[in-house]
Scaffold this active site. Structure first.
Site, PDB file in Angstrom:
ATOM      1  N   ASP A  65      -8.233  -6.882   3.372  1.00 35.25           N
ATOM      2  CA  ASP A  65      -8.639  -5.573   2.964  1.00 35.25           C
ATOM      3  C   ASP A  65      -7.929  -5.132   1.685  1.00 35.25           C
ATOM      4  O   ASP A  65      -7.799  -3.923   1.277  1.00 35.25           O
ATOM      5  CB  ASP A  65      -7.726  -4.641   4.200  1.00 35.25           C
ATOM      6  CG  ASP A  65      -8.485  -4.711   5.410  1.00 35.25           C
ATOM      7  OD1 ASP A  65      -9.660  -5.253   5.350  1.00 35.25           O
ATOM      8  OD2 ASP A  65      -7.960  -4.250   6.450  1.00 35.25           O
ATOM      9  N   SER A  89     -16.190  -2.643  11.791  1.00 39.63           N
ATOM     10  CA  SER A  89     -15.603  -3.647  11.119  1.00 39.63           C
ATOM     11  C   SER A  89     -14.557  -4.654  12.144  1.00 39.63           C
ATOM     12  O   SER A  89     -14.108  -5.547  11.866  1.00 39.63           O
ATOM     13  CB  SER A  89     -14.624  -3.168  10.037  1.00 39.63           C
ATOM     14  OG  SER A  89     -13.291  -2.502  10.686  1.00 39.63           O
ATOM     15  N   HIS A 112      -7.329  -2.329  11.776  1.00 38.84           N
ATOM     16  CA  HIS A 112      -7.805  -4.103  11.218  1.00 38.84           C
ATOM     17  C   HIS A 112      -6.603  -4.796  11.845  1.00 38.84           C
ATOM     18  O   HIS A 112      -5.550  -4.331  12.361  1.00 38.84           O
ATOM     19  CB  HIS A 112      -8.078  -4.026   9.831  1.00 38.84           C
ATOM     20  CG  HIS A 112      -9.174  -3.879   9.369  1.00 38.84           C
ATOM     21  ND1 HIS A 112      -9.698  -3.568   8.099  1.00 38.84           N
ATOM     22  CD2 HIS A 112     -10.266  -3.246  10.130  1.00 38.84           C
ATOM     23  CE1 HIS A 112     -10.766  -3.250   7.674  1.00 38.84           C
ATOM     24  NE2 HIS A 112     -11.298  -3.119   8.996  1.00 38.84           N
TER      25      HIS A 112
END
EC number: 3.4.21.89
Length: 191
Positions: free
Chosen positions: A133, A53, A92
């Site tokens: 997210d 990701s 992230h």
């Protein structure tokens, strides 16, 4: 008879020395981990990227080094967080940040003469993902709390080194083989 007893005693000493040597290695590794945790102010100062990701910034299997001494996270900063109720680190990028003022807490701290800093809320997204997210967060959670949810900010990495960890978790039989080989090495090692 005495020579046979002396030989058994020597073997027992060697076995005890091997066990103590193994225990020393384990305790040293544990102390190093705890030391790095204290210095970095992170419960998990080293993590492995588990998915794609964050490509192209980080690849699956990259080993990341975290630092959690900063009071605030900036937009664009890459952070690692745990979803409440799950112990899976997610790597992230922060895409949005805002502060939410708690008037009761502010009044209480101001009255006590303590500085008040509004808690920071963060929204994250993987570089290789289309959406943010919010679907990954715990039920009812729209943002991450900087103090509660963030494990640390990425400060460095080594490409591909963590892939061993991924292999061991995806193929449980590999753990057994590795532990067996290590055990045999300890048993048959002679100094």
């Amino acid at each position: 008879m005495l020579s046979a007893l002396g030989g058994n005693l020597s073997n027992a000493r060697q076995s005890i020395a091997q066990v103590l040597n193994f225990a020393l290695v384990l305790s040293t590794a544990f102390m190093l981990w705890k030391g790095v945790s204290i210095v970095s102010n992170s419960s998990s100062p080293i993590v492995v990227v588990l998915s794609g990701s964050m490509e192209p910034a980080f690849q699956r299997g990259d080993l990341l080094f975290l630092w959690n001494r900063g009071e605030r996270a900036e937009v664009g900063e890459i952070v690692v967080y745990n979803v409440r109720g799950k112990d899976i680190p997610i790597v992230h990028r922060v895409v949005r940040s805002y502060t939410e003022e708690d008037k009761k807490l502010k009044a209480k701290k101001t009255k006590a003469g303590l500085p008040y800093v509004a808690p920071q809320k963060l929204l994250t997204k993987g570089d290789n993902n289309l959406a943010d997210d919010t679907e990954l967060y715990a039920r009812g959670q729209e943002f991450l709390d900087r103090k509660e949810d963030i494990v640390g900010s990425v400060r460095g990495y080594i490409p591909g080194v963590g892939y061993v960890t991924i292999m061991l978790s995806e193929h449980p039989w590999l753990k057994t083989v590795l532990l067996g080989v290590m055990g045999l090495m300890v048993v048959f090692q002679r100094e």
